[in-house]
Design an enzyme around this catalytic site. Sequence first.
Site, PDB file in Angstrom:
ATOM      1  N   LYS A   1      -6.299   5.996  11.161  1.00 32.43           N
ATOM      2  CA  LYS A   1      -6.540   6.990  10.105  1.00 32.43           C
ATOM      3  C   LYS A   1      -7.728   6.658   9.191  1.00 32.43           C
ATOM      4  O   LYS A   1      -8.388   7.557   8.693  1.00 32.43           O
ATOM      5  CB  LYS A   1      -5.274   7.171   9.262  1.00 32.43           C
ATOM      6  CG  LYS A   1      -4.170   7.930   9.987  1.00 32.43           C
ATOM      7  CD  LYS A   1      -3.013   8.215   9.057  1.00 32.43           C
ATOM      8  CE  LYS A   1      -2.005   9.136   9.725  1.00 32.43           C
ATOM      9  NZ  LYS A   1      -1.011   9.650   8.779  1.00 32.43           N
TER      10      LYS A   1
ATOM     11  N   ASP B   1      -1.530  15.391   4.892  1.00 31.11           N
ATOM     12  CA  ASP B   1      -0.249  14.716   4.603  1.00 31.11           C
ATOM     13  C   ASP B   1       0.258  15.016   3.187  1.00 31.11           C
ATOM     14  O   ASP B   1       1.438  15.290   2.995  1.00 31.11           O
ATOM     15  CB  ASP B   1      -0.383  13.196   4.766  1.00 31.11           C
ATOM     16  CG  ASP B   1      -0.325  12.767   6.229  1.00 31.11           C
ATOM     17  OD1 ASP B   1       0.265  13.499   7.047  1.00 31.11           O
ATOM     18  OD2 ASP B   1      -0.860  11.685   6.548  1.00 31.11           O
TER      19      ASP B   1
END
Length: 275
Positions: free
Chosen positions: A66, A102
Site C-alpha cells: 500500500k 479505506d
Amino acid sequence: MKKWYAVIGDPIAHSLSPFMHDTWFQENGIDASFLPIHVEPSKLKEACESLQLLGAGGFNVTLPHKQAIMPFLDGIDEAASEMNAVNTVVRNGKNFKGSNTDGDGFVQSLLTADPRTDDKIILVGAGGAARGIAFALNRAGFSDVTITNRTFRRAEELAEETASESMTKSDAEQNLGGFDIIIQTTSVGLAEDEALPISLENAKTGALAVDIVYNPIDTPFLKKAEEKGCRTLNGVGMFVYQGAIGFEKWTGIKPDTEKMIKVITEKLGGNYVNR
Ligand code: ATR
C-alpha cells in the site's frame, strides 16, 4: 475489448475482492473480470508497468504494497496522500492515479449504525488504518474524536493533524465509560489468546464498539465488547464500502452494498446483524 481489473498483494489467495467485484460486474451487466495477482515486493515496479502495458482498467492494492506502490504511480489523490497509502488505483488515459477509499469506506459503514456527529469517539491505534479513519471522521463532521495508542507520541501527532484530542492508553482505559463509540484499528487481538489493544472493562453499556478487522468476523475485541453490553459493528461493512467507492471510481456505477454485506458475512460464517 473486455475490461479487466485486479487486486495485487502478497499473499493474495484469500482476498474476497475478486468475488465482490465480479459479482458487481455481473449484477450491473458490465463485461469485465477481476483478477487476484500475486506480486512479491521485489517485483512491484515491474508488476505496475505490466498492469499499465496490459491495459488494466484499475486495480486494488493490498498488503504489503500500500505504501511501496506510491512512487510507481503517475499521481496520488488527497485521501491517499493523507493516509500515505494507496488501496485503489484508477486509470485515466495512460495514467494510473492512486487513491485511498479505506477511510471513507469506514465512515460509510459507521453511518449504518446511526451515530450522531457529536458522539464521543475514541480511536484505538495511530497507524496507517487509524490515519485514514481519523481524517475521514473529520471530513464527515464528527467533532469529538480522541486518539489513543500504545506509543502515545504517535497518537499525539495524529491528533494534531486531525484536530482531535489524544489520551494515553491508561487514561483511555480508565475513562472509557465516557465514550459512545470505541473504534479498534490495530491488527492486535486477532488471535484468541492475544491481549486486546485496550481493556474494555470500563466500557459503557450500549456504547458502539467497532472493529475494522473482518476476518474473523467476531474478533476477541467484539466478543469482549458484547460481554460488556456494547453494540458491535464488525469490519465487513468497511471492506464492502471501500470496494464500492473504488467500483464507482472505475465504472461510474454505485453497486449494491447491502446485499454484498449479507453475502460476505455469510461467507465468513457470521450472522448478519446490523446492531
Ligand atoms: P496499519 O497500517 O495496519 O494501521 P501500522 O501502521 O503498522 O499498521 O500500525 C499498527 C497499529 O497497531 C499502531 O497503532 C500500533 O501501535 P504502535 O504505534 O505503538 O506501534 C498498533 N499495535 C501493533 N501492535 C500492538 C500491540 N501489541 N499492542 C497495542 N497496539 C499495537
